[in-house]
Design a protein around this motif. Structure first.
Motif, mmCIF file in Angstrom:
data_model
loop_
_atom_site.group_PDB
_atom_site.id
_atom_site.type_symbol
_atom_site.label_atom_id
_atom_site.label_comp_id
_atom_site.label_asym_id
_atom_site.label_seq_id
_atom_site.Cartn_x
_atom_site.Cartn_y
_atom_site.Cartn_z
ATOM 1 N N GLY A 130 4.982 3.480 5.989
ATOM 2 C CA GLY A 130 6.206 3.771 5.275
ATOM 3 C C GLY A 130 7.353 4.177 6.159
ATOM 4 O O GLY A 130 8.449 4.524 5.550
ATOM 5 N N ARG A 131 7.247 3.737 7.597
ATOM 6 C CA ARG A 131 8.399 4.190 8.376
ATOM 7 C C ARG A 131 8.703 2.610 8.722
ATOM 8 O O ARG A 131 9.447 1.930 8.483
ATOM 9 N N ASP A 132 7.752 2.396 9.707
ATOM 10 C CA ASP A 132 8.198 0.697 10.396
ATOM 11 C C ASP A 132 6.865 -0.119 10.034
ATOM 12 O O ASP A 132 7.021 -1.258 10.515
ATOM 13 N N VAL A 133 5.974 0.377 9.474
ATOM 14 C CA VAL A 133 4.950 -0.377 8.738
ATOM 15 C C VAL A 133 5.118 -0.296 7.431
ATOM 16 O O VAL A 133 5.082 0.675 6.596
ATOM 17 N N ALA A 208 6.389 0.704 21.277
ATOM 18 C CA ALA A 208 6.698 0.013 22.570
ATOM 19 C C ALA A 208 8.216 0.217 22.895
ATOM 20 O O ALA A 208 8.797 -0.775 23.231
ATOM 21 N N GLY A 209 8.883 1.272 22.751
ATOM 22 C CA GLY A 209 10.187 1.469 23.092
ATOM 23 C C GLY A 209 10.863 1.936 22.003
ATOM 24 O O GLY A 209 10.282 2.050 20.622
ATOM 25 N N ASP A 210 11.978 2.049 22.139
ATOM 26 C CA ASP A 210 13.209 2.644 20.847
ATOM 27 C C ASP A 210 13.023 1.761 19.717
ATOM 28 O O ASP A 210 13.578 0.583 19.788
ATOM 29 N N ARG A 211 12.651 2.084 18.731
ATOM 30 C CA ARG A 211 12.672 1.421 17.348
ATOM 31 C C ARG A 211 12.041 0.048 17.649
ATOM 32 O O ARG A 211 12.399 -0.979 17.033
ATOM 33 N N VAL A 212 11.053 -0.225 18.319
ATOM 34 C CA VAL A 212 10.287 -1.137 18.558
ATOM 35 C C VAL A 212 8.599 -1.110 18.308
ATOM 36 O O VAL A 212 8.068 -0.025 18.734
ATOM 37 N N VAL A 213 8.123 -1.791 17.257
ATOM 38 C CA VAL A 213 6.888 -1.720 17.350
ATOM 39 C C VAL A 213 5.862 -2.677 18.126
ATOM 40 O O VAL A 213 6.108 -4.078 18.252
ATOM 41 N N GLY A 214 5.018 -2.331 18.950
ATOM 42 C CA GLY A 214 4.042 -3.063 19.621
ATOM 43 C C GLY A 214 2.860 -3.435 18.958
ATOM 44 O O GLY A 214 2.145 -2.538 18.467
ATOM 45 N N ALA A 226 10.301 -5.376 15.347
ATOM 46 C CA ALA A 226 10.883 -4.218 14.902
ATOM 47 C C ALA A 226 10.117 -3.480 13.643
ATOM 48 O O ALA A 226 10.352 -2.564 13.328
ATOM 49 N N ALA A 227 9.424 -4.354 12.642
ATOM 50 C CA ALA A 227 8.881 -3.856 11.827
ATOM 51 C C ALA A 227 7.460 -4.761 11.509
ATOM 52 O O ALA A 227 7.588 -5.942 11.745
ATOM 53 N N VAL A 228 6.630 -4.020 11.002
ATOM 54 C CA VAL A 228 5.297 -4.899 10.504
ATOM 55 C C VAL A 228 5.067 -4.700 9.134
ATOM 56 O O VAL A 228 5.102 -3.521 8.582
ATOM 57 N N THR A 229 4.662 -5.782 8.447
ATOM 58 C CA THR A 229 4.393 -5.729 6.940
ATOM 59 C C THR A 229 2.830 -6.032 6.796
ATOM 60 O O THR A 229 2.358 -6.884 7.662
ATOM 61 N N VAL A 230 2.558 -5.258 5.847
ATOM 62 C CA VAL A 230 0.784 -5.447 5.715
ATOM 63 C C VAL A 230 0.595 -5.286 4.055
ATOM 64 O O VAL A 230 1.066 -4.574 3.616
ATOM 65 N N GLN A 231 -0.201 -6.208 3.676
ATOM 66 C CA GLN A 231 -0.621 -6.147 2.224
ATOM 67 C C GLN A 231 -2.059 -5.215 1.839
ATOM 68 O O GLN A 231 -3.001 -5.427 2.773
ATOM 69 N N SER A 232 -1.400 -4.032 1.489
ATOM 70 C CA SER A 232 -2.465 -3.215 1.387
ATOM 71 C C SER A 232 -3.333 -3.537 0.190
ATOM 72 O O SER A 232 -3.152 -4.204 -0.627
ATOM 73 N N ARG A 233 -4.588 -2.789 0.241
ATOM 74 C CA ARG A 233 -5.583 -3.109 -0.807
ATOM 75 C C ARG A 233 -5.442 -1.969 -1.917
ATOM 76 O O ARG A 233 -5.497 -0.937 -1.406
#
Length: 321
Positions: A130-133, A208-214, A226-233
């Motif tokens: 809900g934030r960057d995922v 992984a740093g400011d506003r970065v997703v590792g 910057a963001a990761v998307t995922v299809q939830s079940r």
């Protein structure tokens, strides 16, 4: 959101999201006695704002719901806090049981409990949800436009999701994770649109740093996004309906499990209607609200027909007809 329960209502609405409140609004405006019982755990609570909802664009989800509750109450409807844990047939109606031991009787049920998102077992994923995922390009895509986006493959719609986010950014990477790398036409589409596929299991998601997703792979490689998307079940919240014989069924899309309803929102159990994400997994807030309104009108029409039958029977009785 507290309140007292009467002994009985024309309609008990289980779930106080957009579908439930809009259904209750239609019923209250039709002068039906209606109560919305809401457990207070909306699916979109982590989101900063609701998007794609005309005249409410960007409004915090909690504010949308609070306005909806006030509108239902303004027409005489009730909205109370509580968790429904069971429902059973009671004569020509239903008895609904709450977790705190209270019960309430209803002539009809409108179930709008929504769904839960089951996420892959990847450390860090749930914490950033809900934030960057993210999951929906229509709900969150504009906010991450032109940024580096990673798509975590974990369902049948992964390539489709990558194509949707590619419309919003030229920098999209598909992480195959535990699934086979796409082949055939799907692989051609990804290549043609410049969407690289990273093979190897994803071990964790983290800052992984400011506003970065590792995105850390099992071999230790970290890919910054910057963001990761995922299809939830997506699975309907419906355990409390088991006593009525209603249980979730696999959704035709393969995205999860839903309760089956006809076009009017009727379930297989007479007197029980369904609306919103509990039956339509992909419905956004506006679509869920519209479905709730339509189902509320159908419930009222059903009650009108029953009231007319009862009135005719009562009128004939003195005449011995």
């Amino acid at each position: 959101m507290t309140g007292e329960l009467r002994d009985g209502y024309d309609v008990v609405v289980v779930g106080g999201g957009a579908a439930g409140l809009n259904g209750a609004l239609l019923l209250a405006r039709s002068r039906r006695s209606v109560v919305v019982v809401d457990a207070g755990a909306p699916r979109n609570a982590p989101a900063a704002g609701v998007h794609g909802l005309l005249a409410r664009e960007g409004m915090p989800p909690g504010e949308v719901l609070e306005r909806g509750r006030a509108e239902v109450r303004s027409y005489g409807g009730s909205v109370i806090e509580g968790e429904v844990v069971g429902a059973e047939r009671d004569g020509d109606g239903f008895t609904v049981g709450l977790a705190d031991g209270r019960t309430v009787r209803a002539r009809r049920l409108l179930v709008t409990t929504g769904l839960v998102d089951e996420l892959p077992d990847v450390p860090g994923l749930r914490e950033r949800w809900g934030r960057d995922v993210l999951h929906c390009p229509y709900c969150h895509g504009w906010e991450v436009r032109d940024q580096a986006i990673g798509v975590l493959a974990c369902g049948p719609m992964a390539v489709h999701q990558a194509l949707l986010f590619r419309q919003l950014s030229a920098d999209v990477v598909l992480f195959a994770h535990t699934q086979p790398a796409p082949d055939g036409e799907q692989a051609e589409q990804l290549v043609a649109l410049g969407i690289p596929v990273v093979t190897g299991e994803v071990a964790a998601i983290g800052a992984a740093g400011d506003r970065v997703v590792g995105v850390r792979l099992a071999d230790g490689t970290v890919v910054e996004r910057a963001a990761v998307t995922v299809q939830s079940r997506m699975v309907a919240r419906a355990g409390f309906l088991a006593g009525l014989g209603l249980t979730p069924a696999p959704h035709p899309s393969g995205m999860g499990e839903h309760l089956v309803a006809d076009a009017a929102g009727r379930s297989a159990v007479p007197g029980v209607w369904l609306a919103g994400n509990v039956t339509d997994l992909a419905a956004q807030v506006g679509a869920a609200a519209a479905a709730g309104a339509f189902a509320g009108a159908q419930v009222n029409a059903d009650l009108v027909a029953e009231d007319a039958r009862r009135a005719v029977a009562a009128a004939r009785e003195p005449l011995g007809v």
